[in-house]
Write an enzyme that holds these catalytic residues in place. Sequence first.
Site, PDB file in Angstrom:
ATOM      1  CG  HIS A  44     -54.664  -4.384 -36.173  1.00 51.33           C
ATOM      2  ND1 HIS A  44     -53.314  -4.523 -36.142  1.00 51.33           N
ATOM      3  CD2 HIS A  44     -55.040  -4.802 -37.407  1.00 51.33           C
ATOM      4  CE1 HIS A  44     -52.882  -4.978 -37.322  1.00 51.33           C
ATOM      5  NE2 HIS A  44     -53.919  -5.164 -38.093  1.00 51.33           N
TER       6      HIS A  44
ATOM      7  CB  SER B  41     -65.388  -6.488  -5.047  1.00 54.44           C
ATOM      8  OG  SER B  41     -64.616  -5.712  -4.161  1.00 54.44           O
TER       9      SER B  41
ATOM     10  CE  LYS C 160     -64.790  -4.248  -9.657  1.00 56.76           C
ATOM     11  NZ  LYS C 160     -64.333  -4.419 -11.019  1.00 56.76           N
TER      12      LYS C 160
ATOM     13  CD  GLU D  22     -61.061 -11.352 -14.563  1.00 57.80           C
ATOM     14  OE1 GLU D  22     -60.098 -10.666 -14.212  1.00 57.80           O
ATOM     15  OE2 GLU D  22     -62.186 -11.305 -14.002  1.00 57.80           O
TER      16      GLU D  22
END
Lengths: 463, 463, 463, 463
Positions: D155, D276, D282, D289
């Site tokens: 969890h 970015s 960044k 992803e």
Amino acid sequence: MKLWGGRFLKNSADELTRFSRSISFDTRLGPYETRVLGAWADELFAAGYLNDSEKKSIKSVLKTVEDEIIHGTFVPEDEDEDIHTAIERRVINEIGQTGGKLRLGRSRNDLVATDTRLLVMTELECIHELLLSLEKTILSKAKEVKDIIIPGHTHLQPAQPVLLSHVLLSFAWMLERDRKRITFARNRADSMPLGSGALAGTSIEIDRERLAHKLGFSELSENSVDAVSDRDFVSDALYALAMIMIHLSRIAEQFVLWYTEEFSTAKLDEEWCTGSSIMPQKKNPDIPELVRGKSGRVIGDLVSILVLMKGLPFAYNRDMQEDKERLFDAIDTASSSVSVMKKVIEATNFDKESATRVLRRGYICATDLADYLAKKGVDFSTAHELVGEIVKYCESERKQFESLTIPELKKFSELFEDDALLALDPHACVEARKARGGTAPDEVERQIGQLEKNLVDIEGPVC
Amino acid sequence: MKLWGGRFLKNSADELTRFSRSISFDTRLGPYETRVLGAWADELFAAGYLNDSEKKSIKSVLKTVEDEIIHGTFVPEDEDEDIHTAIERRVINEIGQTGGKLRLGRSRNDLVATDTRLLVMTELECIHELLLSLEKTILSKAKEVKDIIIPGHTHLQPAQPVLLSHVLLSFAWMLERDRKRITFARNRADSMPLGSGALAGTSIEIDRERLAHKLGFSELSENSVDAVSDRDFVSDALYALAMIMIHLSRIAEQFVLWYTEEFSTAKLDEEWCTGSSIMPQKKNPDIPELVRGKSGRVIGDLVSILVLMKGLPFAYNRDMQEDKERLFDAIDTASSSVSVMKKVIEATNFDKESATRVLRRGYICATDLADYLAKKGVDFSTAHELVGEIVKYCESERKQFESLTIPELKKFSELFEDDALLALDPHACVEARKARGGTAPDEVERQIGQLEKNLVDIEGPVC
Amino acid sequence: MKLWGGRFLKNSADELTRFSRSISFDTRLGPYETRVLGAWADELFAAGYLNDSEKKSIKSVLKTVEDEIIHGTFVPEDEDEDIHTAIERRVINEIGQTGGKLRLGRSRNDLVATDTRLLVMTELECIHELLLSLEKTILSKAKEVKDIIIPGHTHLQPAQPVLLSHVLLSFAWMLERDRKRITFARNRADSMPLGSGALAGTSIEIDRERLAHKLGFSELSENSVDAVSDRDFVSDALYALAMIMIHLSRIAEQFVLWYTEEFSTAKLDEEWCTGSSIMPQKKNPDIPELVRGKSGRVIGDLVSILVLMKGLPFAYNRDMQEDKERLFDAIDTASSSVSVMKKVIEATNFDKESATRVLRRGYICATDLADYLAKKGVDFSTAHELVGEIVKYCESERKQFESLTIPELKKFSELFEDDALLALDPHACVEARKARGGTAPDEVERQIGQLEKNLVDIEGPVC
Amino acid sequence: MKLWGGRFLKNSADELTRFSRSISFDTRLGPYETRVLGAWADELFAAGYLNDSEKKSIKSVLKTVEDEIIHGTFVPEDEDEDIHTAIERRVINEIGQTGGKLRLGRSRNDLVATDTRLLVMTELECIHELLLSLEKTILSKAKEVKDIIIPGHTHLQPAQPVLLSHVLLSFAWMLERDRKRITFARNRADSMPLGSGALAGTSIEIDRERLAHKLGFSELSENSVDAVSDRDFVSDALYALAMIMIHLSRIAEQFVLWYTEEFSTAKLDEEWCTGSSIMPQKKNPDIPELVRGKSGRVIGDLVSILVLMKGLPFAYNRDMQEDKERLFDAIDTASSSVSVMKKVIEATNFDKESATRVLRRGYICATDLADYLAKKGVDFSTAHELVGEIVKYCESERKQFESLTIPELKKFSELFEDDALLALDPHACVEARKARGGTAPDEVERQIGQLEKNLVDIEGPVC
């Protein structure tokens, strides 16, 4: 009882009956069906097929049945294949063969479509209410935490500081779109097929406009073949529900992350946690996890109906009976998920200290440093490069932005002046984003006002 | 070229570049991007970040790029990772580092969302046009075949006689709903995210309302986090497109059945058939079959985007790049499918003789015989049983209804009189279904009028 | 009762309990759970954590509970959140706190995975049996209709004559692949996770190999984190079941077509038809339609589980509770669908006369005419063109092949001799396809033998 | 060129051609097709339909075409509707009408199924190789980090300490199952349909067993109707690929979490990060992803094919052409995703210090404290309660376990002795889980040995 059989020499095989019987789930249509049949009786009366006393006795038994269904005391018989049969049998049992007059001029095909549309309209109105209620909770929570700045993420990496309220409100805007979709879907259901018969229309002289008005429909189906072949309204409802679930899955994911020891942005109240049978220390956020998982369920429900309808020739085909269980499942799943997410958000406490802890890491104000240069005339592309170099320098020196000095900055550009360090304060970064929709406190305040206006004027049905 | 890299010590791995590069498909956003950047330049000028000559030179090169993209002559360089990069590189190549000023105050996150929304708006408007055109074709065909009665089916079994026109029109009513869905989806895309920056908004003093107006948006995003996290408009478009494809799959299935030797209801003109490499006699209706199959494709596209978004935390995550190829695929598939189905329907010739052949079989007017009795006061439930008995009798005597005599009928009920046989004429059955939406010729005429009104007033964009 | 709570200051919210409770469906795991717990008690005894009398009293109450569950008399209490809790509560109720020893060294995480795997193994073995039984029915039917030649279709257009048996057997070969998939899926479930604890393994000195052997598992999980995170076996089962449903949907579609008035290839026995509430003449093949529709349901179930698992980090997450209802639904849907399709096929009577009616249309032997020329040395590409010309000629003369004369044929090629017309006899066409797997009667006989061999040797479990 | 047309009076509509043309994607089948045609030429020669010189000249031009396709120099003509047509046209162009003999006895239906099966066999073998390679990388990484203990989560909450290696190895075990699925799917493709003709088999006396052997198939299709109607092997491949993607999405999610500032368990090397356009600081993990997002893509591909096949009657229908693009897409997506995830894992550096930071929080050794009591005879249910109380005490005192004293513990149970605190050392917790599959170092070592054995013996094909 069956509503057919005259032409049959043999009885149905038992296994056929078991396999095709729908009464275990279509009883849920019962209260709509009794309303529809009552209105139909009125039309048959108007057209001269029922006399006054026949009409009255039919409507009286329909009322009794409706009450029984609502109170859970209606008991279908074993041989009732569906709720339509069960109700007709019951009517005939009570008032004799006159009850059979109620079947004139209509078919189960138009009846079931009418019942299901009424159910969809009602249920989606309820879900609309629940969405409103969830949005209001988000709004309250957003107001509660107005002073918390958290690191905004993209790619789960620190991006720019944002108000926590701003992030919470982004969830409300998602749900605003869900309300539009739910309303659209509800309106797609709002077209009465009754009077389309099996597929060709009816030869009874009824006034379908009057009938629609009585049943609460705003529109009529215009083509009887389409009316009995169409389950678009089921798909539309399922799509709107699936989108709600996807949104809830995203919100749930965010909260699950916030609850982790590692983020420690928020804690979920014990009342809304569960434990472990083996690990005594556990407090788990099972509810948002379940909600996240249930998004798969409703997407699956949507896929089922799309597959079901694919390639079906006109008009009614029995495949279409499979629409109901998936529809009911999606309605119940989405309703309860919206409901519990409201409670989960209410039961979430944000911890300002931990929530802001990471703000000091990750060079999160780098964009503002580049904006600083750009506002002094450096083209942004070059400013971006320069600040990139500063980040590289900090990394090699193992320092965060807040410990940079002006002389250090000047090594990268003479344009840096004493106010440059101000750009690195998260409060200033947040303040700066004043364009409409940005995270500046005034803008967030405006947003809250806007949402409150959206939410407050609505007076929904009681669910 | 990359739009980042200042802070990086190492170059990207080649395989990373290949895997994440999107320019092979996102060039399709190019013409929208150049428009958006032009409008952005105006805002930067208004806010004082560009002087007049900078603005003009930027807009001039953007115009050139736009023309090149539209004419297919724009060539990205190998190192351009996406169309945004390719355009910025090109601008800087042409006018020097000033071009870098164009990046101030915005991010690829808000830019790509803005471009994609403009594309969706445009493409859905085109599909709306194509739907109108397909509906008009159906309408013409329906008018052409007004005098043909065919057996209406439910469960693919003979049910009741219906006008072929009525069945064709049922397809138009399906598409009427598709037009609503497409319009709804188009309007969901119509909200400008530009000015949301990476996620927090922008610190540049732009007027987002003016910007939206210039770009043709009716609404603004109200929350910058939501604006860059949201792909609902892609799902909405895909859902609307999937529903079109499901409808086309049903229409296709119906035509494929009608083209069979066994049904022989219609023939597809040779121009729209294909043959076999082995069987010299073959004329196959490949086009509707492909359309039917392509429904799976677009449903798959929809599922892809739903799965993609499930469980994503806020704000932008790179997963979302995967939205575009599926969106483009669904748009192209649905557009071309609507287009070819129009041609298929135009190229279909109905054969009155074969189409009506089966009318004489299947006791297709049995309902009217039951209605006959019901109208004489027999309750429908009993009338249905009685006619069932007559069917059973016919089966055992191997006769069709049309050879029944009045004395035979009277054996089942004394209420049958001389006019009973009239009920068994398919023309009479069709005529009888006069309630609104029924298959009676006058009603079908009314429907045609209604649809013509729906279709004629619309003046869509040129695609 | 809950299996946790020591650390909690507050009770769970009622709505949490309702939302997360699984006992309404996981009671189905009960009989597996009691077996598993019994074996676990043996291990605890072997490791010295239970004495002989403790073990015996525990196993005795487990036996009682198992019997009650199987006979449907086991009643969970309101506060039991799942079947695991209900059983532990019951054990403690019966024998006191000693019952709590049974929880040592394991977690619900490994327990539920073990139970579910045992259930999947058992249920898939049953479905394997049902597939065998359906295949046997197909085989019998194929033997029954050996003398019927029907037009084989591609694109639903007449293609080449084939034995009806050959087509029916093609369905059996589909199911042969299903049996492989079911066996593969069953074997994927056959790996015991018990002993993996919550995620890290167990500190109790149990012999997992002995335990696996006792429970009927052939393999052990090798990594405790994977063991509790893994639901591949559920997906594998759902995929295998979805493929069965797709096959049944195709078979169902074929039969629905064959039952139409237009095809009239077969009739479904009345016992397996249903009627209409409005149309007295109706006999509808609802069962195959429902089966076709239910394919959507099981595909949806599969999608649900795929979406559910997508992007879940390790190890157990509560989302995974959502696997069970979809799994049970798919098992029940597929089992009953296989069962009823067997009955539908048994209840189908093929009509030789109607089935062969269309053979005389559609130039169905055109390929053989081209083969005739090719065998005389004409390249097939040219032969195909020539026969195409003949078809065109027939169409313009409105004649079928059977009325062609040799002189007519000779106009197209001098190679046509007296035996050319023989090529146009459907029997000859069928006879000619002697290569393995072809439709020639001897080959079909060989296929029957092969399938009989595949089916006969298998002795499955009793379901 | 078209392979049909003799019977047609009119040319195809241009739009038909554009819509149905498949050569833009089916050229990928070309190298398989040339091999298949070469083997077919041998059979025609053996059966006497080609003489030696015809065979040789045909095989020579096929070789040339194959080389051209592989080197990307083969150019289809505008009128070639598919790769089959393009190759036949080319053969005839080169050697005249004799080339047309190659079409004897087979159809595009059996040809395309044969080509696609060969492609699936080859591609899945390659993906099997890539999986092996990814597993080896995981194994190496697991060996590298043997000394790191991290908090194991359920969890996403702290559960029990585990070896990081153990978690990494859990990913390898997932992929072990993928290898089984890929092998199963590859074997399902391994059955030769060639010789099934359009649907009825072939009248040419070929030896299908010899042909299969020459083409590398282990099995033959046994029923010609099934052979051309079947696309199970495409679904099987897509399902196996979808499962790989789901596993990769889970691994990707885990790494994305580990890369966050908040977890800081690991860092991804810059070479594998992207930046970015707006935020100079960044470094984003775009590759995992994208992989996570692409799981949606392949699930969508699977759904497409399932929907496509649902409800198709026998035998070949043109819908089935839609299988190829989705298959190719899934193959390419899964291949490249497996490849890049290997690189991502190689480029990930775990930071022992941050990774273990959270171990001191979250009462992560609570289970061991309960086990401690249970091993002294307390029933686990009671022990669990007691430790729950201790956790509650710590929370109220704001202390972690490590600062508890023996006297404090004794307040909860007299059974706690001096060694109780040892149970709270994460190393001891890990050491204790010695049962097979547990996280104890020796067990993890054993796992590594087992996996090495699984991986090392395999000698795959060169991809």
